[in-house]
Design an enzyme around this catalytic site. Sequence first.
Site, PDB file in Angstrom:
ATOM      1  N   LYS A  21      38.777  35.514  52.641  1.00 16.51           N
ATOM      2  CA  LYS A  21      40.078  34.652  51.320  1.00 16.51           C
ATOM      3  C   LYS A  21      38.806  33.462  50.907  1.00 16.51           C
ATOM      4  O   LYS A  21      37.749  32.561  51.729  1.00 16.51           O
ATOM      5  CB  LYS A  21      40.989  33.740  52.145  1.00 16.51           C
ATOM      6  CG  LYS A  21      41.539  33.606  50.704  1.00 16.51           C
ATOM      7  CD  LYS A  21      43.288  33.392  51.619  1.00 16.51           C
ATOM      8  CE  LYS A  21      43.966  32.331  50.655  1.00 16.51           C
ATOM      9  NZ  LYS A  21      44.211  33.123  49.377  1.00 16.51           N
ATOM     10  N   HIS A  31      44.900  32.602  57.373  1.00 18.54           N
ATOM     11  CA  HIS A  31      44.669  33.826  56.442  1.00 18.54           C
ATOM     12  C   HIS A  31      42.969  34.758  57.116  1.00 18.54           C
ATOM     13  O   HIS A  31      42.752  34.030  57.585  1.00 18.54           O
ATOM     14  CB  HIS A  31      44.354  33.509  55.219  1.00 18.54           C
ATOM     15  CG  HIS A  31      45.347  33.528  54.223  1.00 18.54           C
ATOM     16  ND1 HIS A  31      46.210  32.366  54.597  1.00 18.54           N
ATOM     17  CD2 HIS A  31      46.011  34.062  53.388  1.00 18.54           C
ATOM     18  CE1 HIS A  31      47.357  32.095  53.446  1.00 18.54           C
ATOM     19  NE2 HIS A  31      47.486  33.998  53.436  1.00 18.54           N
TER      20      HIS A  31
HETATM   21  P1  NAP Z   1      39.335  41.223  48.330  1.00 16.67           P
HETATM   22  O1  NAP Z   1      39.782  42.549  48.940  1.00 16.67           O
HETATM   23  O2  NAP Z   1      37.898  40.517  47.739  1.00 16.67           O
HETATM   24  O3  NAP Z   1      39.468  42.529  47.190  1.00 16.67           O
HETATM   25  C1  NAP Z   1      38.928  41.863  45.769  1.00 16.67           C
HETATM   26  C2  NAP Z   1      38.421  42.616  44.587  1.00 16.67           C
HETATM   27  O4  NAP Z   1      38.599  42.786  43.218  1.00 16.67           O
HETATM   28  C3  NAP Z   1      37.132  43.794  44.993  1.00 16.67           C
HETATM   29  O5  NAP Z   1      37.194  44.999  45.196  1.00 16.67           O
HETATM   30  C4  NAP Z   1      36.519  43.277  44.296  1.00 16.67           C
HETATM   31  O6  NAP Z   1      35.208  43.329  44.076  1.00 16.67           O
HETATM   32  C5  NAP Z   1      36.785  43.141  42.712  1.00 16.67           C
HETATM   33  N1  NAP Z   1      36.813  42.492  41.744  1.00 16.67           N
HETATM   34  C6  NAP Z   1      36.389  41.203  41.559  1.00 16.67           C
HETATM   35  N2  NAP Z   1      35.096  40.901  40.492  1.00 16.67           N
HETATM   36  C7  NAP Z   1      35.872  42.051  39.772  1.00 16.67           C
HETATM   37  C8  NAP Z   1      35.791  42.234  37.959  1.00 16.67           C
HETATM   38  N3  NAP Z   1      34.699  41.823  37.194  1.00 16.67           N
HETATM   39  N4  NAP Z   1      36.594  43.824  38.183  1.00 16.67           N
HETATM   40  C9  NAP Z   1      37.266  44.400  38.420  1.00 16.67           C
HETATM   41  N5  NAP Z   1      37.167  44.261  39.910  1.00 16.67           N
HETATM   42  C10 NAP Z   1      37.193  43.139  40.684  1.00 16.67           C
HETATM   43  O7  NAP Z   1      40.550  40.672  48.328  1.00 16.67           O
HETATM   44  P2  NAP Z   1      41.546  40.985  48.508  1.00 16.67           P
HETATM   45  O8  NAP Z   1      42.210  40.501  49.678  1.00 16.67           O
HETATM   46  O9  NAP Z   1      43.006  42.632  48.054  1.00 16.67           O
HETATM   47  O10 NAP Z   1      42.748  39.633  47.973  1.00 16.67           O
HETATM   48  C11 NAP Z   1      42.369  39.823  46.212  1.00 16.67           C
HETATM   49  C12 NAP Z   1      43.547  38.910  45.029  1.00 16.67           C
HETATM   50  O11 NAP Z   1      44.801  38.894  46.059  1.00 16.67           O
HETATM   51  C13 NAP Z   1      43.106  37.006  46.362  1.00 16.67           C
HETATM   52  O12 NAP Z   1      42.913  36.065  45.118  1.00 16.67           O
HETATM   53  C14 NAP Z   1      43.752  36.816  47.447  1.00 16.67           C
HETATM   54  O13 NAP Z   1      43.927  35.750  47.507  1.00 16.67           O
HETATM   55  C15 NAP Z   1      45.717  37.305  46.826  1.00 16.67           C
HETATM   56  N6  NAP Z   1      46.287  37.425  47.091  1.00 16.67           N
HETATM   57  C16 NAP Z   1      47.319  37.391  47.190  1.00 16.67           C
HETATM   58  C17 NAP Z   1      47.999  37.672  47.265  1.00 16.67           C
HETATM   59  C18 NAP Z   1      49.945  37.798  46.452  1.00 16.67           C
HETATM   60  O14 NAP Z   1      50.897  37.844  47.925  1.00 16.67           O
HETATM   61  N7  NAP Z   1      50.016  37.267  46.047  1.00 16.67           N
HETATM   62  C19 NAP Z   1      48.305  38.340  48.601  1.00 16.67           C
HETATM   63  C20 NAP Z   1      47.081  38.344  49.166  1.00 16.67           C
HETATM   64  C21 NAP Z   1      46.159  38.073  48.709  1.00 16.67           C
HETATM   65  P3  NAP Z   1      33.453  43.458  44.803  1.00 16.67           P
HETATM   66  O15 NAP Z   1      34.311  43.635  46.014  1.00 16.67           O
HETATM   67  O16 NAP Z   1      32.599  44.682  44.323  1.00 16.67           O
HETATM   68  O17 NAP Z   1      33.050  42.758  44.393  1.00 16.67           O
END
Ligand code: NAP
Length: 268
Positions: free
Chosen positions: A161, A157
Site C-alpha cells: 500500500k 494493510h
Molecule cells: P496494486 O495491486 O498495486 O494494483 C495497481 C495496478 O495499477 C497495478 O497493476 C499497476 O500496474 C496499475 N497501474 C499503475 N499505473 C497505471 C496506469 N497508468 N494505467 C493503468 N494501470 C496502472 O494495488 P491494489 O491493491 O489493487 O490497489 C489499487 C488501489 O485501490 C490503491 O489505491 C489501493 O489503496 C486502493 N484500494 C481501494 C479499496 C477500496 O475498497 N476502495 C480496497 C483496496 C485497495 P504496474 O504494477 O505495472 O504499475
Amino acid sequence: MNQNKVNIVIAGPRGNMGKEAVFMVENTSEFELIAVVDSKNGGKTVGDLDGLPNHSAPIYEDMAVCFSEHECDVLIDLTTPEVGRKHMEIAFDHGVRPVVGTTGFTDDDIVQLRSTAEEKGLGAIIAPNFAIGAILMMKFSQLAAKYLSDVEIIEQHHDRKLDAPSGTAIKTAQLISEVRESKRQGHPDEKEELAGARGADFDGMHIHSVRLPGLVAHQEVIFGGIGQTLKIRHDSINRTSFMPGVKLAVETVMKIDTLVYGLENIIE
Ligand code: NAP
C-alpha cells in the site's frame, strides 16, 4: 457497446483489486467489459493476462485512445492516486462516469473533480473503502464518538500500500470529528521519545498505520471512557469483500450527476 448493459472499462486490471473487478464485471449479467487500461501489455487482450478470465476485451496503455475507439458508460479505476486523478479527467472529457476505488485523493482533488463532474453533468463515485462492513464500522464509530470522545484509530494493510494513513482511517476520523468536540488527546505534557510514536494527528485524535505482508485491509477504532473501552473492528479477509460495493457504485453512478465521495453516501 451493448445498449442494454452498462459498458465498462477497468484501469489497473493486473492489480489485486483490478483483477477482482474484472471477475465481478465478467460475472454480472447487466455489465459488459469493453476494454481495460494497463500500464503495459497494450495490443493484447484480457485473456492474455495471467490469472484473468479468457476474455477478448482489448488492452490499452492510453486511456484517451481507449475512449476514442470505444463507447463506454463507466470507468472503474483501481490504480494509484496520480494516475487515478488523470484517468478521471480523461473520463469526464469523454462523457464517461468514473467509479474510483483508488485511495489517496486530497480534499482539493475532490472539490475540483466534483466541480468538473457537475459542469459536465456526469456522475462520479470515489470510495476509499468499498466493503459494506467497513462502512458500518465507520457509521458505528461516529455514533460511539457522540458518547465516548477519546478515540484512537489503528489501521492495518498489506505492505504494498502506497498511502498512509488509509483513506478509510481518514474518512473515519472525519466522520468522528463531525460529532466529537475538537480536543487534543493524551497527557498535555506527553512527548515522543521516537518521532511518530503517537501516530498521525487528526483534530487531536491519533491514527496508527501498520504495514505487513499477509494483511489485506483491517481497522480497529478504540474508544476509551471512565473505567471502560469499546473496540469496533472490521477485517477484509480478501478482496472479494470490496466487489458488492463496486457493483453498487457502478449501478448508482449511472443515476447521479455529481461526484459522491464515500460509499456510505449511497447505501440506504
Ligand atoms: P496494486 O495491486 O498495486 O494494483 C495497481 C495496478 O495499477 C497495478 O497493476 C499497476 O500496474 C496499475 N497501474 C499503475 N499505473 C497505471 C496506469 N497508468 N494505467 C493503468 N494501470 C496502472 O494495488 P491494489 O491493491 O489493487 O490497489 C489499487 C488501489 O485501490 C490503491 O489505491 C489501493 O489503496 C486502493 N484500494 C481501494 C479499496 C477500496 O475498497 N476502495 C480496497 C483496496 C485497495 P504496474 O504494477 O505495472 O504499475
